[in-house]
Design an enzyme around this catalytic site. Structure first.
Site, short mmCIF file in Angstrom:
data_model
loop_
_atom_site.label_atom_id
_atom_site.label_comp_id
_atom_site.label_asym_id
_atom_site.label_seq_id
_atom_site.Cartn_x
_atom_site.Cartn_y
_atom_site.Cartn_z
N LYS A 199 0.87 -1.20 0.00
CA LYS A 199 0.00 0.00 0.00
C LYS A 199 0.90 1.23 0.00
O LYS A 199 1.47 1.61 1.01
CB LYS A 199 -0.87 -0.03 1.27
CG LYS A 199 -2.23 0.64 1.14
CD LYS A 199 -2.21 2.12 0.85
CE LYS A 199 -1.99 2.98 2.06
NZ LYS A 199 -1.83 4.42 1.70
N GLU A 275 9.47 1.40 10.85
CA GLU A 275 10.58 2.36 10.69
C GLU A 275 9.92 3.72 10.75
O GLU A 275 9.19 4.11 9.85
CB GLU A 275 11.31 2.09 9.37
CG GLU A 275 12.70 2.70 9.34
CD GLU A 275 12.74 3.98 8.55
OE1 GLU A 275 12.68 5.06 9.19
OE2 GLU A 275 12.80 3.91 7.31
N CYS A 309 13.51 10.64 7.56
CA CYS A 309 13.30 10.31 8.97
C CYS A 309 14.60 10.47 9.76
O CYS A 309 14.56 10.68 10.96
CB CYS A 309 12.71 8.92 9.11
SG CYS A 309 13.44 7.74 8.01
N GLU A 407 9.22 16.29 15.47
CA GLU A 407 9.75 16.05 14.13
C GLU A 407 9.08 17.01 13.15
O GLU A 407 7.86 17.03 13.04
CB GLU A 407 9.49 14.60 13.71
CG GLU A 407 10.13 14.27 12.38
CD GLU A 407 9.92 12.83 11.95
OE1 GLU A 407 8.81 12.30 12.14
OE2 GLU A 407 10.87 12.25 11.40
P1 ADP Z 1 3.05 11.13 7.10
O1 ADP Z 1 2.52 11.55 8.44
O2 ADP Z 1 4.49 11.34 7.01
O3 ADP Z 1 2.24 11.58 5.95
P2 ADP Z 1 1.89 8.62 7.56
O4 ADP Z 1 2.47 7.88 8.68
O5 ADP Z 1 0.59 9.33 7.78
O6 ADP Z 1 2.99 9.58 7.04
O7 ADP Z 1 1.69 7.71 6.31
C1 ADP Z 1 2.54 6.66 5.95
C2 ADP Z 1 1.71 5.57 5.31
O8 ADP Z 1 0.76 5.11 6.28
C3 ADP Z 1 0.90 6.00 4.11
O9 ADP Z 1 0.88 4.94 3.16
C4 ADP Z 1 -0.49 6.21 4.68
O10 ADP Z 1 -1.53 6.04 3.74
C5 ADP Z 1 -0.54 5.10 5.72
N1 ADP Z 1 -1.52 5.32 6.79
C6 ADP Z 1 -1.99 6.48 7.28
N2 ADP Z 1 -2.88 6.26 8.26
C7 ADP Z 1 -2.98 4.92 8.41
C8 ADP Z 1 -3.71 4.05 9.26
N3 ADP Z 1 -4.55 4.51 10.18
N4 ADP Z 1 -3.52 2.72 9.13
C9 ADP Z 1 -2.67 2.22 8.22
N5 ADP Z 1 -1.96 2.98 7.38
C10 ADP Z 1 -2.10 4.31 7.46
#
Ligand code: ADP
Length: 505
Positions: A199, A275, A309, A407
């Site tokens: 995903k 990570e 990161c 961060e």
């Molecule tokens: P950022 O905050 O840096 O945008 P995220 O941690 O939100 O990064 O996103 C990293 C990945 O996690 C993306 O593929 C996002 O779609 C996915 N993601 C965001 N929310 C969820 C969730 N509740 N469960 C699983 N995956 C998620």
């Protein structure tokens, strides 16, 4: 796609790829989402729509997991001899190199990073990890273990361990290095014999989609081994993390979402590797090669627009060199050319999204209001529709400021002087964070370097360098920066189970 959104000439394959209606990849076929919904992917340099992707949901995740489960359980992947699987994984590396130009362009258009950087770093690092992992397919070995069982005197046993693939893995990746993060995840999982549902981040799904299209067109992977569902985090990521037939979830992204993933994974106690974020210190001693340290510390925070990161976002420079260091980094910051990633003269592109623009510019304002002194940058501009933030250096920061604690994930460094060379004290300051991903130490004193490396609570310590990555080097975090390691042979632990077999002789 309306061709006018592209202000730059692109590779023919990129143009035709962007014109397509993007689909999901399940069981070796390109399929529509059951939601019939799409989401727009934008060019962060202009804010204009670049492409439209299928908004996968829990039904699509279910179908993708079924396909991966069937491919795993039937032995369609594990049944192939390890040397043949290794050859297939190696070929994926070759495919990436053969499509290097278009993948670099897609990465630049989608993420905003300079196309030259994508071509020099993201793409070759991606092909490299496939080649490195190709070699491991034949080397995932167990051990023979001498045992002496006190309650069966006189009996003789032959005991050994085997490492077996963990099964179906869900892999959820972020937007900062979209192709490379896909490669870091897919390559070791394939080497270990797992099947995959990937995903990608909703902001940047294009290079993963194109990579899988290239692999599909080559016909080298059996159906169902690698599946891809695009979609939003809550709609597609969350059901993947909680799916009862997924054996393991591998996540790279924010610490906040990492915590949600662990909760979602608890339903079937699937294995989890994470990570996550960081707030990495760059520590400069007065005896360091100061010019190299200045260039290194600038690159530590400004590379990839600070969207790393492991970005060196907390700068500690000894008071004897503090002014020289901050002036040097500020000079570099002022000279960095900010612009669209596809412009070959650009050195720093836009941030990935309006959300990140708002977040990073908010941190800059909070730093100013908390008394931080802006010695370079501090400017941001989205008037053209692009999300441009100028490389920013804050002096006079301290550990209590929001800017220093959280961060930022943007090109903003917080500088603080230190006065004595008590390593315990410096290590305590460096470790004064909930994160523990990386650090760099700049000194010519080898003893100081190694002693400090041992005191820093982080998964990576660089000495007289920063952001040095290699497929063979494990990368990951202590504390809230994660669980497990990416890359190196360490990553194979994420994708294997150990089985102990004992034979009564
Ligand atoms: P950022 O905050 O840096 O945008 P995220 O941690 O939100 O990064 O996103 C990293 C990945 O996690 C993306 O593929 C996002 O779609 C996915 N993601 C965001 N929310 C969820 C969730 N509740 N469960 C699983 N995956 C998620």
């Amino acid at each position: 796609m309306d061709a006018s959104v592209l202000n730059y000439t692109v590779n023919d394959n990129v143009a035709s790829f962007l014109n397509k209606n993007q689909k999901l990849y399940i069981g070796g076929k390109w399929v529509d989402t059951s939601s019939s919904k799409t989401f727009d992917v934008e060019d962060p340099a202009t804010g204009k729509k670049l492409s439209s992707c299928a908004a996968g949901n829990s039904n699509d995740i279910d179908l993708a997991v079924k396909a991966a489960r069937e491919a795993f359980d039937s032995g369609r992947w594990t049944g192939i001899p390890a040397n043949e699987r290794g050859k297939i994984i190696w070929k994926i590396g070759d495919l990436i190199d053969n499509h290097a130009e278009e993948l670099a362009q897609l990465e630049s258009l989608d993420n905003g990073k300079p196309v030259a950087v994508a071509g020099a770093a993201d793409v070759p690092l991606s092909s490299d990890i496939f080649r490195y992992m190709a070699g491991w397919a034949t080397k995932i070995e167990g051990e023979t273990i001498p045992i002496s069982v006190p309650y069966t005197p006189g009996a003789q046993y032959h005991s050994y361990t085997v490492k077996e693939p963990v099964g179906v893995v869900g892999q959820i990746i972020p937007w900062n290095f979209p192709l490379l993060m896909a490669a870091w995840k897919i390559a070791p999982a394939l080497a270990a014999g797992c099947t995959i549902v990937l995903k990608p981040a909703e902001q940047t799904p294009l290079s993963a989609l194109r990579l899988i299209e290239i692999i599909h067109d080559s016909g080298i992977l059996p159906d169902g081994v690698l599946n891809l569902v695009t979609g939003l985090g809550e709609d597609a990521g969350a059901p993947l993390a909680s799916h009862p037939h997924v054996d393991k979830v591998a996540f790279t992204g924010s610490t906040e979402v990492g915590k949600l993933i662990t909760k979602a994974a608890a339903g079937n106690l699937k294995k989890v590797s994470l990570e996550l974020g960081g707030k990495s210190p760059t520590i400069i001693f007065p005896d360091a090669d100061i010019d190299a340290a200045i260039a290194g510390a600038a690159s530590a925070i400004f590379f990839n627009h600070g969207q790393c990161c492991c970005a060196g976002s907390r700068l500690f420079a000894h008071e004897k060199v503090f002014d020289k260091v901050t002036e040097g980094i500020s000079k570099i910051a002022d000279q960095i050319k900010v612009g669209p990633g596809m412009d070959t003269s650009t050195e720093m592109g836009p941030l990935v999204s309006d959300e990140q623009f708002q977040k990073v510019s908010g941190y800059i304002e909070s730093g100013k209001s908390e008394g931080g002194e802006v010695v370079a940058g501090g400017k941001y501009d989205n008037s053209s529709g692009g999300h441009f933030v100028h490389p920013t250096v804050f002096a006079k920061t301290n550990a209590d400021m929001t800017l220093v604690k959280e961060e930022i994930f943007g090109p903003v460094v917080c500088a603080q002087p230190f006065s004595d060379e008590n390593l315990e004290k410096i290590a305590n300051e460096a470790n004064n964070t909930t994160f523990g991903l990386a650090a760099s130490v700049w000194t010519k004193n080898i003893s100081v370097a190694h002693k400090l490396a041992s005191k820093i609570r982080a998964g990576t310590v660089w000495i007289n360098c920063h952001n040095i990555f290699d497929a063979s080097l494990p990368f990951g975090g202590f504390k809230e920066s994660g669980w497990g390691r990416e890359m190196g042979h360490e990553v194979l632990k994420n994708y294997t189970e150990v089985k102990a077999v004992t034979v009564n002789l």
